[in-house]
Design an enzyme around this catalytic site. Structure first.
Site, short mmCIF file in Angstrom:
data_model
loop_
_atom_site.label_atom_id
_atom_site.label_comp_id
_atom_site.label_asym_id
_atom_site.label_seq_id
_atom_site.Cartn_x
_atom_site.Cartn_y
_atom_site.Cartn_z
N THR A 57 -13.51 -1.63 12.23
CA THR A 57 -14.44 -0.74 12.10
C THR A 57 -13.98 0.45 10.92
OG1 THR A 57 -13.55 0.74 13.41
CG2 THR A 57 -15.11 -0.69 14.12
N TYR B 260 0.65 4.35 -2.45
CA TYR B 260 -0.36 5.18 -2.28
C TYR B 260 -0.11 6.09 -1.04
CZ TYR B 260 -5.19 7.18 -1.62
OH TYR B 260 -6.45 7.82 -1.33
N GLY C 284 3.12 8.05 -1.32
CA GLY C 284 2.91 9.07 -2.60
C GLY C 284 2.19 10.31 -1.92
N ARG D 178 0.68 -1.22 0.01
CA ARG D 178 0.03 -0.03 -0.15
C ARG D 178 0.72 1.32 -0.06
NH1 ARG D 178 -5.14 -0.05 2.63
NH2 ARG D 178 -6.18 -2.02 2.46
N1 LIG Z 1 -12.99 8.06 -2.05
C1 LIG Z 1 -12.45 7.85 -0.96
O1 LIG Z 1 -13.11 7.26 -0.04
C2 LIG Z 1 -11.16 8.62 -0.66
C3 LIG Z 1 -10.74 8.74 0.51
C4 LIG Z 1 -9.26 9.59 0.58
C5 LIG Z 1 -8.94 10.04 -0.35
N2 LIG Z 1 -9.33 10.30 -1.73
C6 LIG Z 1 -8.76 10.74 -2.49
O2 LIG Z 1 -9.64 11.74 -3.37
C7 LIG Z 1 -9.45 11.67 -4.77
C8 LIG Z 1 -10.46 11.29 -5.65
O3 LIG Z 1 -10.82 9.84 -5.20
P1 LIG Z 1 -12.04 9.22 -6.11
O4 LIG Z 1 -12.55 8.15 -4.82
O5 LIG Z 1 -13.04 9.97 -6.78
O6 LIG Z 1 -11.20 8.14 -6.88
P2 LIG Z 1 -11.65 7.80 -8.39
O7 LIG Z 1 -10.49 6.87 -8.85
O8 LIG Z 1 -13.11 7.74 -8.87
O9 LIG Z 1 -10.81 9.23 -9.00
C9 LIG Z 1 -9.44 9.50 -9.43
C10 LIG Z 1 -9.49 10.22 -10.74
O10 LIG Z 1 -8.17 10.66 -11.08
C11 LIG Z 1 -8.02 10.13 -12.40
N3 LIG Z 1 -6.56 10.01 -12.55
C12 LIG Z 1 -5.61 8.90 -11.89
N4 LIG Z 1 -4.44 9.00 -12.40
C13 LIG Z 1 -4.56 10.24 -13.06
C14 LIG Z 1 -3.36 10.89 -13.78
N5 LIG Z 1 -1.92 10.37 -13.85
N6 LIG Z 1 -3.56 12.05 -14.47
C15 LIG Z 1 -5.03 12.27 -14.77
N7 LIG Z 1 -6.04 11.80 -13.94
C16 LIG Z 1 -5.77 10.82 -13.18
C17 LIG Z 1 -8.60 8.92 -12.79
O11 LIG Z 1 -8.88 8.43 -13.93
C18 LIG Z 1 -10.11 9.27 -11.95
O12 LIG Z 1 -10.91 9.77 -12.68
C19 LIG Z 1 -8.12 10.72 -4.92
O13 LIG Z 1 -6.89 11.54 -4.92
C20 LIG Z 1 -8.07 9.86 -3.72
O14 LIG Z 1 -6.88 9.46 -3.13
C21 LIG Z 1 -10.65 9.35 -1.71
#
Ligand SMILES: NC(=O)c1ccc[n+]([C@@H]2O[C@H](COP(=O)([O-])OP(=O)(O)OC[C@H]3O[C@@H](n4cnc5c(N)ncnc54)[C@H](O)[C@@H]3O)[C@@H](O)[C@H]2O)c1
Length: 315
Positions: A209, A144, A147, A141
């Site tokens: 949880t 991520y 990063g 992991r």
């Molecule tokens: N959903 C969650 O529970 C959650 C929790 C913590 C953090 N996040 C963060 O929120 C953000 C959005 O998450 P999400 O759940 O909508 O995920 P998601 O995978 O649906 O959205 C991420 C988007 O980024 C695009 N993407 C990935 N790599 C890319 C690149 N190199 N260039 C351009 N576009 C790129 C993907 O195609 C996708 O549309 C992310 O950064 C994620 O780490 C989400």
């Protein structure tokens, strides 16, 4: 009216954010390489005169005229971010450098979608923003977690060194319509399995949880954070502190879908945290925000989305 860039705008959270920004009267440039996002997530916005969709990978520089940037580009589910871990780190780190460079040149305010995963497998519950985390730097992991940690470092160094106006949010588990149906995340997994009347796969004993925040609540918090004064940088936890066992979630999904699915237990993957709960005191005080949509109401809306998606796929 502002010109606003949303990276990862065709993803789950990004597409809801684009919608809200357009509703508020802004011009939105949605940038995505469609790695995990999809055109169908923003198809309903394509005719909007203030919406523009651009295929672009944020690991490459981007030169556009914008006033604000929301940096969400990054695969968010273990299945997707572990598929190409080097690309995941590049997306977080090079993506942050490229977007911060753009913010610096344009004097634009920039939001970073960081994550609760920066806390790793926490030794402190619930996690407050001061906690530095307990992260394995070499695990599956790590691409991520590390990063995103490095991206936070870059955000704060650009802020200190170049006076870039930053807003960093640590997002906890979020769910809702337009989640990827096959991303292995617990809410979408359970709902899809239940709608197909397949066994619900539960890792471990289900006593670990999680807290689940409905996407509309999260987007509201992101917008409020972006609207704060320049002195507010974050990091700020955003999530729903209501804590549920994974087992309770599985049972709620079975009940709300009226499914005949049974729960099936599987071994717990490595580095899977036992507990994950946001402390949102800072967000409450600073943003006057707290989640308004309970788990059951959010699940009903998410189930309706997946139900339609599966019907269309089957048609
Ligand atoms: N959903 C969650 O529970 C959650 C929790 C913590 C953090 N996040 C963060 O929120 C953000 C959005 O998450 P999400 O759940 O909508 O995920 P998601 O995978 O649906 O959205 C991420 C988007 O980024 C695009 N993407 C990935 N790599 C890319 C690149 N190199 N260039 C351009 N576009 C790129 C993907 O195609 C996708 O549309 C992310 O950064 C994620 O780490 C989400």
């Amino acid at each position: 009216m502002k010109r606003i860039l949303v990276t990862g705008g065709a993803g789950f959270i990004g597409s809801h954010l684009c919608e809200r920004l357009l509703d508020a009267g802004h011009e939105v440039l949605c940038v995505d390489n469609f790695y995990t996002g999809a055109r169908r997530n923003v198809a309903h916005l394509m005719g909007h005169p203030a919406f523009e969709l651009m295929r672009h990978d944020v690991t490459f520089p981007l030169f556009v005229e914008v006033d604000e940037i929301y940096n969400l580009a990054c695969p968010a589910s273990p299945i997707h971010y572990q598929y190409d871990p080097v690309q995941t780190t590049k997306t977080s780190v090079h993506g942050a450098i490229n977007m911060l460079g753009l913010a610096k040149r344009r004097r634009a305010k920039i939001f970073q979608a960081s994550t609760s995963e920066v806390y790793g497998d926490p030794t402190m519950h619930p996690q407050r923003e001061e906690y530095w985390g307990n992260v394995n730097p070499i695990g599956l992991r790590s691409c991520y977690d590390e990063g995103k940690r490095c991206a936070e470092t870059l955000f704060f160094d650009y802020h200190r060194q170049h006076k870039v106006r930053i807003k960093v949010a640590r997002i906890f588990n979020t769910y809702g319509p337009r989640m990827h149906p096959n991303d292995g995340r617990v809410v979408s997994n359970f709902i899809v399995q239940a709608l197909k009347n397949q066994p619900i796969t539960l890792y471990g004993h289900g006593e670990q949880t999680r807290s689940f925040c409905f996407v509309d609540d999260l987007v509201e918090a992101i917008l409020r954070l972006m609207a704060t004064g320049d002195e507010v940088t974050g990091p700020v936890n955003l999530g729903n502190p209501g804590e549920f066992t994974i087992r309770a979630l599985a049972e709620a999904v079975i009940r709300l879908t009226g499914s005949s699915s049974q729960i099936e237990f599987r071994p717990l993957p490595s580095d899977d945290p036992q507990q994950r709960q946001p402390d949102i005191a800072l967000a409450r005080n600073m943003l006057g925000w707290e989640p308004a949509i309970g788990l059951e109401a959010g699940l009903v809306r998410t189930i309706a989305y997946f139900d339609e998606l599966l019907r269309n796929d089957a048609a």
